[in-house]
Design an enzyme around this catalytic site. Sequence first.
Site, PDB file in Angstrom:
ATOM      1  N   CYS A  91       3.730  12.638  -7.553  1.00  0.00           N
ATOM      2  CA  CYS A  91       3.007  13.184  -8.559  1.00  0.00           C
ATOM      3  C   CYS A  91       2.112  12.982  -8.820  1.00  0.00           C
ATOM      4  O   CYS A  91       1.738  11.526  -9.795  1.00  0.00           O
ATOM      5  CB  CYS A  91       4.292  14.275  -9.513  1.00  0.00           C
ATOM      6  N   SER A 148      -6.545  -7.158   9.524  1.00  0.00           N
ATOM      7  CA  SER A 148      -7.887  -7.454  10.499  1.00  0.00           C
ATOM      8  C   SER A 148      -8.904  -8.572   8.729  1.00  0.00           C
ATOM      9  O   SER A 148      -9.485  -9.345   8.866  1.00  0.00           O
ATOM     10  CB  SER A 148      -9.150  -6.560  10.041  1.00  0.00           C
ATOM     11  N   HIS A 185       0.772  -0.905  -0.140  1.00  0.00           N
ATOM     12  CA  HIS A 185      -0.102  -0.208   0.024  1.00  0.00           C
ATOM     13  C   HIS A 185       1.015   1.017   0.116  1.00  0.00           C
ATOM     14  O   HIS A 185       0.201   2.932   0.043  1.00  0.00           O
ATOM     15  CB  HIS A 185      -1.040  -0.107   0.945  1.00  0.00           C
TER      16      HIS A 185
HETATM   17  C1  BJW Z   1      -2.929  -6.445  16.709  1.00  0.00           C
HETATM   18  C2  BJW Z   1      -2.302  -6.330  17.802  1.00  0.00           C
HETATM   19  C3  BJW Z   1      -0.969  -5.954  18.293  1.00  0.00           C
HETATM   20  C4  BJW Z   1      -4.275  -4.317  17.264  1.00  0.00           C
HETATM   21  N1  BJW Z   1      -0.786  -7.491  17.666  1.00  0.00           N
HETATM   22  N2  BJW Z   1      -2.682  -8.137  16.159  1.00  0.00           N
HETATM   23  C5  BJW Z   1     -12.516  -8.335  -3.023  1.00  0.00           C
HETATM   24  C6  BJW Z   1     -13.624  -8.415  -2.634  1.00  0.00           C
HETATM   25  C7  BJW Z   1     -14.487  -7.557  -1.617  1.00  0.00           C
HETATM   26  C8  BJW Z   1     -13.588  -5.960  -1.599  1.00  0.00           C
HETATM   27  C9  BJW Z   1     -12.210  -6.072  -2.684  1.00  0.00           C
HETATM   28  C10 BJW Z   1     -11.820  -6.749  -3.345  1.00  0.00           C
HETATM   29  N3  BJW Z   1     -10.575  -6.634  -4.129  1.00  0.00           N
HETATM   30  C11 BJW Z   1     -10.896  -5.406  -3.906  1.00  0.00           C
HETATM   31  C12 BJW Z   1     -12.319  -4.897  -3.165  1.00  0.00           C
HETATM   32  C13 BJW Z   1     -12.165  -3.115  -3.055  1.00  0.00           C
HETATM   33  C14 BJW Z   1     -10.789  -2.250  -1.909  1.00  0.00           C
HETATM   34  C15 BJW Z   1     -11.954  -3.626  -0.250  1.00  0.00           C
HETATM   35  O1  BJW Z   1     -10.988  -4.735  -0.219  1.00  0.00           O
HETATM   36  N4  BJW Z   1     -12.656  -3.909  -0.300  1.00  0.00           N
HETATM   37  C16 BJW Z   1     -13.045  -4.323   1.439  1.00  0.00           C
HETATM   38  C17 BJW Z   1     -12.664  -2.761   2.210  1.00  0.00           C
HETATM   39  C18 BJW Z   1     -14.490  -4.231   1.319  1.00  0.00           C
HETATM   40  N5  BJW Z   1      -9.633  -2.627  -1.999  1.00  0.00           N
HETATM   41  C19 BJW Z   1      -9.843  -1.666  -2.978  1.00  0.00           C
HETATM   42  O2  BJW Z   1     -10.641  -0.957  -3.747  1.00  0.00           O
HETATM   43  C20 BJW Z   1      -7.686  -1.523  -3.454  1.00  0.00           C
HETATM   44  N6  BJW Z   1      -7.411  -1.701  -4.638  1.00  0.00           N
HETATM   45  C21 BJW Z   1      -7.912  -2.371  -5.362  1.00  0.00           C
HETATM   46  O3  BJW Z   1      -8.089  -3.558  -5.398  1.00  0.00           O
HETATM   47  O4  BJW Z   1      -8.140  -1.864  -6.806  1.00  0.00           O
HETATM   48  C22 BJW Z   1      -8.659  -3.133  -7.892  1.00  0.00           C
HETATM   49  C23 BJW Z   1      -8.154  -2.069  -8.965  1.00  0.00           C
HETATM   50  C24 BJW Z   1      -7.548  -3.217 -10.339  1.00  0.00           C
HETATM   51  C25 BJW Z   1      -7.095  -1.681 -11.598  1.00  0.00           C
HETATM   52  C26 BJW Z   1      -7.601  -0.168 -11.790  1.00  0.00           C
HETATM   53  C27 BJW Z   1      -8.374   0.142 -10.393  1.00  0.00           C
HETATM   54  C28 BJW Z   1      -8.105  -0.940  -9.307  1.00  0.00           C
HETATM   55  C29 BJW Z   1      -7.085  -0.604  -2.401  1.00  0.00           C
HETATM   56  C30 BJW Z   1      -6.805  -0.642  -1.186  1.00  0.00           C
HETATM   57  C31 BJW Z   1      -6.153   0.206  -0.131  1.00  0.00           C
HETATM   58  C32 BJW Z   1      -6.209   0.105   1.244  1.00  0.00           C
HETATM   59  N7  BJW Z   1      -5.785   1.027   2.110  1.00  0.00           N
HETATM   60  C33 BJW Z   1      -5.141   1.855   3.124  1.00  0.00           C
HETATM   61  C34 BJW Z   1      -5.307   3.098   3.164  1.00  0.00           C
HETATM   62  C35 BJW Z   1      -3.900   3.083   2.916  1.00  0.00           C
HETATM   63  C36 BJW Z   1      -3.159   4.705   2.943  1.00  0.00           C
HETATM   64  C37 BJW Z   1      -3.363   5.525   4.298  1.00  0.00           C
HETATM   65  O5  BJW Z   1      -2.532   4.728   5.553  1.00  0.00           O
HETATM   66  O6  BJW Z   1      -3.862   6.165   4.813  1.00  0.00           O
HETATM   67  O7  BJW Z   1      -4.925   0.564   3.381  1.00  0.00           O
HETATM   68  S1  BJW Z   1      -6.752   1.658   3.942  1.00  0.00           S
HETATM   69  C38 BJW Z   1      -6.130   0.610   5.252  1.00  0.00           C
HETATM   70  O8  BJW Z   1      -6.310  -0.782   5.413  1.00  0.00           O
HETATM   71  C39 BJW Z   1      -4.671   0.474   5.114  1.00  0.00           C
HETATM   72  C40 BJW Z   1      -4.224  -0.720   5.310  1.00  0.00           C
HETATM   73  O9  BJW Z   1      -2.972  -1.332   4.880  1.00  0.00           O
HETATM   74  C41 BJW Z   1      -5.506  -1.527   4.762  1.00  0.00           C
HETATM   75  C42 BJW Z   1      -5.774  -3.265   6.151  1.00  0.00           C
HETATM   76  O10 BJW Z   1      -5.757  -2.036   7.253  1.00  0.00           O
HETATM   77  P1  BJW Z   1      -5.438  -4.187   8.372  1.00  0.00           P
HETATM   78  O11 BJW Z   1      -3.796  -4.411   8.128  1.00  0.00           O
HETATM   79  O12 BJW Z   1      -5.652  -4.838   8.704  1.00  0.00           O
HETATM   80  O13 BJW Z   1      -5.856  -3.398   9.849  1.00  0.00           O
HETATM   81  P2  BJW Z   1      -7.203  -3.378  10.411  1.00  0.00           P
HETATM   82  O14 BJW Z   1      -7.251  -2.218  11.398  1.00  0.00           O
HETATM   83  O15 BJW Z   1      -7.624  -3.301   9.949  1.00  0.00           O
HETATM   84  O16 BJW Z   1      -6.635  -4.406  11.537  1.00  0.00           O
HETATM   85  C43 BJW Z   1      -5.110  -4.253  12.625  1.00  0.00           C
HETATM   86  C44 BJW Z   1      -5.831  -5.703  13.071  1.00  0.00           C
HETATM   87  O17 BJW Z   1      -4.613  -6.213  14.168  1.00  0.00           O
HETATM   88  C45 BJW Z   1      -7.534  -5.993  13.939  1.00  0.00           C
HETATM   89  O18 BJW Z   1      -7.825  -7.365  13.977  1.00  0.00           O
HETATM   90  C46 BJW Z   1      -6.604  -5.814  15.336  1.00  0.00           C
HETATM   91  O19 BJW Z   1      -7.519  -6.820  16.549  1.00  0.00           O
HETATM   92  C47 BJW Z   1      -4.851  -6.072  15.224  1.00  0.00           C
HETATM   93  N8  BJW Z   1      -3.989  -5.994  16.681  1.00  0.00           N
HETATM   94  N9  BJW Z   1      -2.757  -4.650  17.402  1.00  0.00           N
HETATM   95  C48 BJW Z   1      -1.459  -8.360  16.656  1.00  0.00           C
HETATM   96  N10 BJW Z   1      -0.896  -4.950  19.111  1.00  0.00           N
HETATM   97 ZN    ZN Z   2       4.841  15.762 -12.046  1.00  0.00          ZN
END
Ligand code: BJW
Ligand code: ZN
Length: 247
Positions: free
Chosen positions: A125, A187, A117
């Site tokens: 840009c 998650s 990500h």
């Molecule tokens: C602990 C702990 C400790 C706490 N020890 N554990 C298939 C099905 C459904 C939907 C889609 C699909 N394919 C694509 C999609 C759409 C979408 C998507 O997934 N949507 C779902 C949410 C429904 N995906 C996208 O849009 C992606 N793009 C894409 O697929 O493009 C296709 C395409 C092709 C060609 C042209 C155009 C498009 C892009 C996804 C981008 C995600 N971006 C973010 C923001 C990044 C920037 C920023 O930082 O602001 O990424 S969203 C956010 O979520 C961030 C993270 O990397 C990501 C994942 O979150 P993560 O890391 O799992 O965190 P949490 O908070 O959810 O979980 C933490 C866990 O840790 C919890 O379980 C806690 O319990 C635990 N925990 N402390 C161990 N100490």
């Molecule tokens: Zn430029």
Amino acid sequence: MFSDRLLQHLKNARSVAVLTGAGVSAESGVPTFRGEDGLWKKFKPEELASIDAFMANPDLVWEWYSERSRIIREKAPNSGHAALAEMESFFPEFTLITQNVDGFHRRAGSRNVLELHGNILFSRCVRCGVKSDKVESGMDRKDPLCACGGRMRPDVVWFGEPLPQDVLKKAFAASEICDVFLSIGTSAFVHPAATLPVVAKQAGAYVAEINSERTVLSDDLDETILGKSGEMLPRLVAELRNLIDRT
Ligand code: BJW
Ligand code: ZN
């Protein structure tokens, strides 16, 4: 604490792939996205973490990202990151796939890191794609511009945007060939990242999850270890070190 099955699979593994999420950095003081104290409780993704939000109000989006990047610069990798960096030396092939944008895995010493990500400490840009590490310019001037006149944006992947294709390809390849796959501190809501453990499982890998709570994937994996990654990973590495030393 850890099952014999997991330890034996790791002991015999040639290739290991790991997927990390925000939970791995939680103990460093970096907020996660979902859950009680998560970023998405306070901020709506569509208002701050989307290209439409950015084009409509770049100053506001930059303010949020500058503040988060400032926090990340002030914090440091934790014992979980350090354990994963050490684990890399145990296996002939070790791929650390991360959804995190904080760069902590590299700072902790991991070398084969795939950032799915992007990285919040860089900008790029929107017009010509050139990258810059001068994210600070986002603080000096809220809407920084590239030399080509295009807008600079945080070098992260927002919803609806494609992941970097070369990185994603390597992540799928590593998941398909690994003997053991570990999903840690995520998650597993966000795709395509959350598809990787499933791909590994279907390809025959032993797939374990280390997380504070069960996730949407837990039922489909070989085992879930409940606990904090900053505590569990150093223990796992210590047990593995013992096992490897004894052979
Ligand atoms: C602990 C702990 C400790 C706490 N020890 N554990 C298939 C099905 C459904 C939907 C889609 C699909 N394919 C694509 C999609 C759409 C979408 C998507 O997934 N949507 C779902 C949410 C429904 N995906 C996208 O849009 C992606 N793009 C894409 O697929 O493009 C296709 C395409 C092709 C060609 C042209 C155009 C498009 C892009 C996804 C981008 C995600 N971006 C973010 C923001 C990044 C920037 C920023 O930082 O602001 O990424 S969203 C956010 O979520 C961030 C993270 O990397 C990501 C994942 O979150 P993560 O890391 O799992 O965190 P949490 O908070 O959810 O979980 C933490 C866990 O840790 C919890 O379980 C806690 O319990 C635990 N925990 N402390 C161990 N100490
Ligand atoms: Zn430029």
